[in-house]
Motif scaffolding. Structure first.
Motif, PDB file in Angstrom:
ATOM      1  N   GLU A  42      -4.238  -9.932  36.098  1.00  0.00           N
ATOM      2  CA  GLU A  42      -5.543 -10.465  36.504  1.00  0.00           C
ATOM      3  C   GLU A  42      -5.856 -10.050  37.940  1.00  0.00           C
ATOM      4  OE1 GLU A  42      -4.922 -14.747  34.251  1.00  0.00           O
ATOM      5  OE2 GLU A  42      -3.664 -14.130  35.939  1.00  0.00           O
ATOM      6  N   THR A  47      -3.300 -10.453  42.987  1.00  0.00           N
ATOM      7  CA  THR A  47      -4.288 -11.263  42.283  1.00  0.00           C
ATOM      8  C   THR A  47      -5.009 -12.119  43.307  1.00  0.00           C
ATOM      9  OG1 THR A  47      -2.967 -11.389  40.258  1.00  0.00           O
ATOM     10  CG2 THR A  47      -4.670 -13.084  40.573  1.00  0.00           C
ATOM     11  N   VAL A  56      -8.403 -14.769  39.783  1.00  0.00           N
ATOM     12  CA  VAL A  56      -8.298 -16.037  39.050  1.00  0.00           C
ATOM     13  C   VAL A  56      -9.186 -17.044  39.754  1.00  0.00           C
ATOM     14  CG1 VAL A  56      -6.777 -17.973  38.485  1.00  0.00           C
ATOM     15  CG2 VAL A  56      -5.962 -15.623  38.184  1.00  0.00           C
ATOM     16  N   VAL A 116      -0.944 -17.969  38.217  1.00  0.00           N
ATOM     17  CA  VAL A 116      -1.132 -16.559  38.522  1.00  0.00           C
ATOM     18  C   VAL A 116      -0.001 -15.812  37.831  1.00  0.00           C
ATOM     19  CG1 VAL A 116      -1.367 -14.825  40.307  1.00  0.00           C
ATOM     20  CG2 VAL A 116      -2.164 -17.148  40.747  1.00  0.00           C
ATOM     21  N   LEU A 162      -3.270 -24.349  38.520  1.00  0.00           N
ATOM     22  CA  LEU A 162      -3.499 -22.905  38.564  1.00  0.00           C
ATOM     23  C   LEU A 162      -2.250 -22.163  38.112  1.00  0.00           C
ATOM     24  CD1 LEU A 162      -2.047 -21.219  41.156  1.00  0.00           C
ATOM     25  CD2 LEU A 162      -3.560 -22.733  42.439  1.00  0.00           C
ATOM     26  N   LEU A 186      -6.932 -15.240  44.236  1.00  0.00           N
ATOM     27  CA  LEU A 186      -7.156 -16.602  43.765  1.00  0.00           C
ATOM     28  C   LEU A 186      -8.346 -17.184  44.506  1.00  0.00           C
ATOM     29  CD1 LEU A 186      -6.293 -19.175  42.199  1.00  0.00           C
ATOM     30  CD2 LEU A 186      -4.850 -19.741  44.169  1.00  0.00           C
TER      31      LEU A 186
END
Lengths: 115, 118
Positions: A8, A109, A11, A21, A19, A111
């Motif tokens: 990803e 990723t 996110v 990841v 959450l 966030l």
């Protein structure tokens, strides 16, 4: 060769929600696994690592990660996200018991925690 | 200082010029690493120093890149005849291989040097 995949690019999660990841890895041998966080205009900060032992690793700022050998994964988790958690997260791996100590990083990723 | 420091924080240079980037590791850390981070990408390993052992240069992208380390202290990364594709943030990290009786490889990173080649 060793590699890390963070599937990803970004996110998005609402503040207060849990959450995750994702991170999967590929190594020849047993891994050391790491998570780092990068805030804007700042260097990477260490969050947590898996060396051996318990598969659930607890780290800084309430983050934890679970090592799953069969799925070759090391997903980062937090039960309740904060807006201040918004940053770029990197998973990294290196092989245990070798002379090569440099880390192989995933592509990161981002966030985004919405208030 | 308490952490890894790097200088300069920003460097703008013209294509074809040479640049030197400096890293001061945490005192007592025997291992030192250089990584490159291109915009929007992960970190790419460049070179690793461990004590007096021969450095691991396997990540250097071309012979224009070289690095030196004085003992277990300062390191300098040199890029000769810079190209536009060298534009990136160059990160230095250091680690202590042995800590509290165990073997750890937690790397502490500096803030990086942002290199822009025009």
């Amino acid at each position: 060769a060793q590699s890390v995949a963070q599937p990803e690019d970004q996110v998005n999660v609402a503040e207060g929600n849990p959450l995750t990841v994702k991170c999967t890895y590929s190594v020849s041998g047993n891994p050391y696994l790491f998570w780092y966080v990068q805030y804007p205009n700042r260097g990477l900060q260490f969050l947590l690592k898996y060396i051996t032992g318990d598969n659930l690793v607890k780290g800084s700022y309430g983050f934890e990660a679970e090592f799953n050998k069969s799925q070759t994964s090391f997903h980062l988790k937090k039960p309740s996200a904060l807006v201040s958690d918004s940053a770029l997260y990197f998973c990294a791996v290196r092989v245990r018991d070798t002379g090569r100590r440099a880390l192989t990083f995933g592509s990161g990723t981002r966030l985004q925690v919405q208030p | 200082g308490a952490g890894v420091s790097q200088s300069p924080s920003n460097k703008v240079t013209e294509k074809g010029k040479d640049v030197e980037l400096r890293c001061d590791p945490i005192s007592g850390h025997t291992a030192l690493y250089w990584y490159r981070q291109r915009l929007g990408q992960g970190l790419e390993f460049l070179i690793y120093f461990q004590g007096n052992s021969a450095p691991d240069k396997s990540g250097l992208p071309s012979d224009r890149f070289s690095a030196e380390r004085t003992g277990e202290s300062v390191s300098t990364l040199t890029i000769q005849r810079t190209q536009q594709e060298d534009s990136a943030v160059y990160l230095c990290a250091s680690s202590s291989l042995v800590l509290a009786g165990g073997i750890f490889d937690e790397q502490f990173f500096g803030p990086g040097t942002r290199l822009t080649v025009l």
